[in-house]
Design an enzyme around this catalytic site. Structure first.
Site, PDB file in Angstrom:
ATOM      1  N   LYS A 286       0.843  -1.216   0.000  1.00  0.00           N
ATOM      2  CA  LYS A 286       0.000   0.000   0.000  1.00  0.00           C
ATOM      3  C   LYS A 286       0.869   1.254   0.000  1.00  0.00           C
ATOM      4  O   LYS A 286       0.564   2.232  -0.683  1.00  0.00           O
ATOM      5  CB  LYS A 286      -0.926   0.025   1.219  1.00  0.00           C
ATOM      6  CG  LYS A 286      -1.935  -1.085   1.249  1.00  0.00           C
ATOM      7  CD  LYS A 286      -3.273  -0.660   0.731  1.00  0.00           C
ATOM      8  CE  LYS A 286      -4.097  -1.887   0.433  1.00  0.00           C
ATOM      9  NZ  LYS A 286      -5.367  -1.823  -0.034  1.00  0.00           N
TER      10      LYS A 286
ATOM     11  N   LYS B  93      -2.670 -11.052  -6.800  1.00  0.00           N
ATOM     12  CA  LYS B  93      -4.016 -11.382  -6.319  1.00  0.00           C
ATOM     13  C   LYS B  93      -5.050 -10.455  -6.960  1.00  0.00           C
ATOM     14  O   LYS B  93      -4.747  -9.290  -7.245  1.00  0.00           O
ATOM     15  CB  LYS B  93      -4.095 -11.333  -4.790  1.00  0.00           C
ATOM     16  CG  LYS B  93      -4.145  -9.960  -4.195  1.00  0.00           C
ATOM     17  CD  LYS B  93      -4.756  -9.972  -2.785  1.00  0.00           C
ATOM     18  CE  LYS B  93      -5.047  -8.535  -2.378  1.00  0.00           C
ATOM     19  NZ  LYS B  93      -5.940  -8.309  -1.311  1.00  0.00           N
TER      20      LYS B  93
ATOM     21  N   LYS C 183      -8.991  -4.643  -6.609  1.00  0.00           N
ATOM     22  CA  LYS C 183      -9.547  -3.496  -7.330  1.00  0.00           C
ATOM     23  C   LYS C 183      -8.451  -2.546  -7.791  1.00  0.00           C
ATOM     24  O   LYS C 183      -8.526  -1.971  -8.868  1.00  0.00           O
ATOM     25  CB  LYS C 183     -10.519  -2.724  -6.441  1.00  0.00           C
ATOM     26  CG  LYS C 183     -11.796  -3.455  -6.156  1.00  0.00           C
ATOM     27  CD  LYS C 183     -12.763  -2.590  -5.392  1.00  0.00           C
ATOM     28  CE  LYS C 183     -12.227  -2.130  -4.059  1.00  0.00           C
ATOM     29  NZ  LYS C 183     -11.994  -3.209  -3.066  1.00  0.00           N
TER      30      LYS C 183
HETATM   31  N1  AQP Z   1      -7.868 -12.039  -4.420  1.00  0.00           N
HETATM   32  C1  AQP Z   1      -8.302 -12.540  -3.283  1.00  0.00           C
HETATM   33  N2  AQP Z   1      -8.365 -13.883  -3.103  1.00  0.00           N
HETATM   34  C2  AQP Z   1      -8.834 -14.421  -1.951  1.00  0.00           C
HETATM   35  N3  AQP Z   1      -9.285 -13.680  -0.916  1.00  0.00           N
HETATM   36  C3  AQP Z   1      -9.242 -12.343  -1.042  1.00  0.00           C
HETATM   37  N4  AQP Z   1      -9.605 -11.340  -0.218  1.00  0.00           N
HETATM   38  C4  AQP Z   1      -9.372 -10.156  -0.834  1.00  0.00           C
HETATM   39  N5  AQP Z   1      -8.850 -10.352  -2.054  1.00  0.00           N
HETATM   40  C5  AQP Z   1      -8.751 -11.699  -2.223  1.00  0.00           C
HETATM   41  C6  AQP Z   1     -10.177 -11.544   1.124  1.00  0.00           C
HETATM   42  O1  AQP Z   1     -11.355 -10.737   1.228  1.00  0.00           O
HETATM   43  C7  AQP Z   1     -11.527 -10.353   2.609  1.00  0.00           C
HETATM   44  C8  AQP Z   1     -11.799  -8.868   2.697  1.00  0.00           C
HETATM   45  O2  AQP Z   1     -10.623  -8.199   2.308  1.00  0.00           O
HETATM   46  P1  AQP Z   1     -10.423  -6.641   2.305  1.00  0.00           P
HETATM   47  O3  AQP Z   1     -11.563  -5.943   2.922  1.00  0.00           O
HETATM   48  O4  AQP Z   1      -9.058  -6.375   2.878  1.00  0.00           O
HETATM   49  O5  AQP Z   1     -10.451  -6.370   0.735  1.00  0.00           O
HETATM   50  P2  AQP Z   1      -9.217  -5.988  -0.105  1.00  0.00           P
HETATM   51  O6  AQP Z   1      -8.177  -7.066  -0.021  1.00  0.00           O
HETATM   52  O7  AQP Z   1      -8.791  -4.635   0.355  1.00  0.00           O
HETATM   53  O8  AQP Z   1      -9.784  -5.936  -1.563  1.00  0.00           O
HETATM   54  P3  AQP Z   1      -8.932  -5.303  -2.731  1.00  0.00           P
HETATM   55  O9  AQP Z   1      -9.719  -5.339  -3.964  1.00  0.00           O
HETATM   56  O10 AQP Z   1      -7.573  -5.954  -2.753  1.00  0.00           O
HETATM   57  O11 AQP Z   1      -8.812  -3.812  -2.262  1.00  0.00           O
HETATM   58  P4  AQP Z   1      -7.917  -2.686  -2.854  1.00  0.00           P
HETATM   59  O12 AQP Z   1      -7.404  -3.097  -4.198  1.00  0.00           O
HETATM   60  O13 AQP Z   1      -8.846  -1.522  -2.907  1.00  0.00           O
HETATM   61  O14 AQP Z   1      -6.816  -2.527  -1.843  1.00  0.00           O
HETATM   62  C9  AQP Z   1     -10.245 -10.759   3.346  1.00  0.00           C
HETATM   63  O15 AQP Z   1     -10.486 -11.919   4.111  1.00  0.00           O
HETATM   64  C10 AQP Z   1      -9.278 -11.024   2.237  1.00  0.00           C
HETATM   65  O16 AQP Z   1      -8.326 -12.002   2.618  1.00  0.00           O
END
Ligand code: AQP
Length: 343
Positions: free
Chosen positions: A121, A205, A208
């Protein structure tokens, strides 16, 4: 068994969030199966929308409000039942920030700087904007989110495994310093969909922040979803085979197919033996839509009355405040806070 996990309201949920986490959370709260797979009386599940975490990246009130409302409706549309799990907003339970501060005072800065998510990040943040301290202390707030409820299991995607390890270490340190308060929670990771990868770059992974072509949003239009699957990268050769090193892209698509259809990867390999990548992708798009269509339909219906969804989360917050205050009473006592000076 007590279970807890949270999700950030940072825009649309995607198939990675759903297959890696949300789908299992619904199952754990509604199926009556224990985390070890035994048929049981059901689990005691707490599922916050962690809006305070979203503040590390979202700095616009209207956007945060809209994302939070959409997340509430999305969770209900996916099958979260407020009668069977405690749904609430993290910001409605002030104990999260109180415990986070207390845990921060036990956290070495070096441990925070080593976190992979922090490094990723921090690298995305522009020089002008700078790295806010919340990005660094994110894992301490996450530890507080978990430890307040003393869960046995935390179902997450693999990307959160390191934060879970951090939480266990912090809980152990607190217990050693002040006396036993916290259980050490275990991560619960779904093997095949632990890490759903990007459609355009299977070494990263699904997320977004990589851009729209990399992920499938749960509420995207069917045409858009079909287009993205059609354009998803594939590997050399023409076999539909799960082989992570040689065929990372097809392996990812097979894992997604298995996740949405419930068919095993072995069965899918058999089903698509001798078929082309194009046939496979077209069938995958059907399977994804079969899973998402009812959720999308329900989402549209529930969107007509967002206040009703919000009221269900308010009710959950009352319960979450009760449970977390019990923990905080003990924590305050153990660390020497809040004793009345007149007594
Ligand atoms: N690609 C993934 N595969 C499996 N599990 C995933 N999780 C997120 N991405 C994957 C799981 O979703 C839950 C919520 O996670 P979060 O709120 O931390 O979402 P995030 O990871 O911030 O989603 P993004 O899209 O990756 O956000 P951006 O790109 O905006 O930073 C968790 O249990 C996580 O493990």
């Amino acid at each position: 068994m007590r279970i807890l996990s949270g999700i950030q309201p940072t825009g649309q949920f995607h198939l990675g969030n759903y297959l890696g986490a949300l789908k299992h959370w619904v199952d754990l709260s509604t199926s009556g199966r224990s985390p070890e797979g035994r048929q049981d009386k059901g689990n005691d599940c707490f599922y916050p929308i962690v809006d305070l975490h979203a503040l590390t990246t979202v700095h616009d009130a209207e956007t945060l409000r809209k994302n939070t409302q959409e997340a509430q409706i999305a969770m209900l549309a996916m099958g979260f039942d407020p009668e069977k799990s405690v749904l609430f907003l993290q910001s409605q339970v002030p104990a999260h920030t109180e415990l986070a501060w207390i845990l921060t005072t036990l956290t070495p800065i070096g441990d925070l700087e080593r976190m992979t998510q922090y490094k990723e990040k921090a690298a995305q943040v522009s020089k002008k904007e700078g790295i806010n301290a919340g990005l660094l202390t994110y894992p301490t707030l996450m530890a507080a989110d978990i430890l307040l409820y003393n869960p046995e299991y935390v179902p997450v995607g693999e990307d959160q495994k390191q934060h879970l390890e951090f939480t266990r270490n912090l809980a152990e340190k607190f217990n050693k310093t002040y006396g036993e308060v916290f259980k050490l929670p275990k991560a619960m990771i779904q093997k095949e969909t632990a890490r759903v990868m990007s459609l355009q770059d299977p070494t990263q992974k699904m997320s977004k922040s990589l851009g729209a072509q990399h992920y499938i949003g749960l509420f995207e239009e069917e045409d858009s979803i079909r287009g993205k699957i059609k354009k998803a990268v594939t590997d050399s050769g023409n076999k539909i085979k799960y082989e992570l090193r040689e065929k990372p892209a097809i392996s990812n698509l097979l894992a997604i197919y298995s996740g949405v259809s419930g068919k095993s990867i072995k069965d899918l390999e058999q089903e698509f033996l001798g078929k082309s990548y194009a046939d496979f992708k077209s069938s995958l798009a059907d399977a994804v839509m079969n899973q998402l269509r009812p959720i999308q339909k329900r989402y549209k219906e529930l969107s007509q009355s967002p206040a009703e969804a919000a009221a269900l989360f308010d009710k959950g917050a009352t319960k979450a405040n009760e449970v977390s205050q019990e923990t905080m009473t003990l924590v305050r006592k153990k660390i020497g806070l809040n004793e009345s000076l007149s007594r």
